[in-house]
Structure formats: structure tokens, C-alpha cells
Design a protein around this motif. Sequence first.
Motif, PDB file in Angstrom:
ATOM      1  N   LEU A 280       0.687  -1.494  -0.054  1.00 24.24           N
ATOM      2  CA  LEU A 280       0.255   0.187  -0.135  1.00 24.24           C
ATOM      3  C   LEU A 280       0.862   1.465  -0.051  1.00 24.24           C
ATOM      4  CD1 LEU A 280      -2.779  -0.722   2.039  1.00 24.24           C
ATOM      5  CD2 LEU A 280      -3.126   0.105  -0.063  1.00 24.24           C
TER       6      LEU A 280
ATOM      7  N   SER B 153       0.874   4.489  -2.622  1.00 23.09           N
ATOM      8  CA  SER B 153       0.686   5.561  -2.324  1.00 23.09           C
ATOM      9  C   SER B 153       2.398   6.553  -2.712  1.00 23.09           C
ATOM     10  CB  SER B 153       0.714   5.936  -1.124  1.00 23.09           C
ATOM     11  OG  SER B 153      -0.722   4.995  -0.173  1.00 23.09           O
TER      12      SER B 153
ATOM     13  N   SER C  65       0.379   1.341   6.676  1.00 16.28           N
ATOM     14  CA  SER C  65      -0.892   1.573   6.916  1.00 16.28           C
ATOM     15  C   SER C  65      -0.866   2.996   6.874  1.00 16.28           C
ATOM     16  CB  SER C  65      -1.726   1.032   7.081  1.00 16.28           C
ATOM     17  OG  SER C  65      -1.528  -0.535   6.449  1.00 16.28           O
TER      18      SER C  65
ATOM     19  N   LEU D 271      -6.976   1.964  -5.173  1.00 22.42           N
ATOM     20  CA  LEU D 271      -5.811   2.285  -3.618  1.00 22.42           C
ATOM     21  C   LEU D 271      -6.753   2.569  -2.960  1.00 22.42           C
ATOM     22  CD1 LEU D 271      -3.275   2.851  -2.129  1.00 22.42           C
ATOM     23  CD2 LEU D 271      -2.846   5.145  -3.585  1.00 22.42           C
TER      24      LEU D 271
ATOM     25  N   ALA E  23      -8.055  -0.063  -0.429  1.00 24.22           N
ATOM     26  CA  ALA E  23      -8.173  -0.489   0.070  1.00 24.22           C
ATOM     27  C   ALA E  23      -7.592   0.911   1.137  1.00 24.22           C
ATOM     28  CB  ALA E  23      -6.480  -0.942  -0.231  1.00 24.22           C
ATOM     29  N   LEU E  24      -7.666   1.617   1.192  1.00 17.62           N
ATOM     30  CA  LEU E  24      -6.834   2.519   2.391  1.00 17.62           C
ATOM     31  C   LEU E  24      -8.385   3.019   3.146  1.00 17.62           C
ATOM     32  CD1 LEU E  24      -4.711   5.458   0.383  1.00 17.62           C
ATOM     33  CD2 LEU E  24      -4.172   3.947   2.353  1.00 17.62           C
TER      34      LEU E  24
END
Length: 215
Positions: free
Chosen positions: A11, A15, A130, A160, A163-164
Amino acid sequence: MSAQLDRAVGLLEASLTGTREVLGRVGAHDLRRATPCAGWDLAALVRHMDESLAAYLEASHGHLRLAPLPAPAAAPGGAPVASVRARACALLGAWSLAAEQDLDGVALDGANLEGANLEGAGLPADLLVSTAALEVAVHGWDVARSLDDPACPTVLTEALATALLPVARCTVAAGRGSGHFAPAVATPPRAGAPAVLLGLLGRTPAPPAPSPRSA
């Protein structure tokens, strides 16, 4: 290697990729531009990003000082934006190594934050990484928005942002209580993950481009 930390590093890499790209578009003449972060121009936002990445880099060694620290020395490159981009590369390498070494937690050193003695406390390494990925991605979007750059959708992609979102829901309430986040902004029921994530973090997504008129 910890599977959870390995996923978190993935992740972080996603980013950092988009954010480094949009930072490469920032010129010295852009640093006085306003940003979505209230009271911060782009220069202030870039300084904050550099300080945050320095803290996350320190944490890759298994400890993090929470007492007020002096501003970090600029990473190689001199100019503030170059410093952030260089530190981003170092951060990914450091946490990739930490994952290979099975780092599972980060100790909070010498901590006495807002009256709470946190000496000896710790954070799961995957949660911290994360959280770093969340901060990097959203500030990358802030930079793109400040530049009025069409790269906004590619800095914070649907995949993204999806997932965040669990990371944001886990961490934002505490941050908002300490004044680190603006109040949440409502989003339409069918909004995509980037809009939902940005709204949760107190940001108003850029309006979609108008559809071309049919002839």
C-alpha cells in the motif's frame, strides 16, 4: 516475512508512486499556492510531508519518539520538494527491509503526549505503515488539487482508495479528536471510494469533468 506488514508496504509503495509523480510537477513558483489543508500553502504542506516521512522512516528501525522534535535535516537534493521525493524512496526501502526482518511492532520512545504517559507503549508495524500510506496518498491528492492538476484521479485511484478506507475508518476518529482532521464531508450514496475517503478526511473532491456534448 509478516504477510500483514508485506501488504501494508505494498500500500505504501502504491501511495508513494503517485505522490512522487505529482511532486515532480511542483515548481518553486507553486509553493505559495493554497491547498485543501486549512491555513497551509503548498510550502507548508511540503514541509509537513517531509517531517512526517522522516518520522515514519525513524519508525522503520522499531522505535518512534513522540516528544517534540526539531525539524529533520533535508534529505539529499536541497529543495523542499526534492527532499520529500528523496525521503519517499528511502522510506519504501527501509520498510521493505523491515518487512523482510519481520518487524512486528514499533515502540513509542520517551513519550508523554498531551499529558498521557505512553512510555513503553507500541504500535503494530502494519498499522503504522498503512497509516503512512494513507497520509502519503491523501497529501499527494492535496498537492495535485493545489496545482489544479488533472493527475488528481491517478494519485488516489479507486483501487488504492478502496484499500485505504479501512485504515482511515480505524484511525481518523482519534485524529479528529485531537484536531488533526477537519470534520467529515458528506458524500453521495453512490460516490466512489476516492470521494468517500476524501470526505471522511474532511476534503471535498474535485467535481467531475463535464461530459462532452453530443453533436
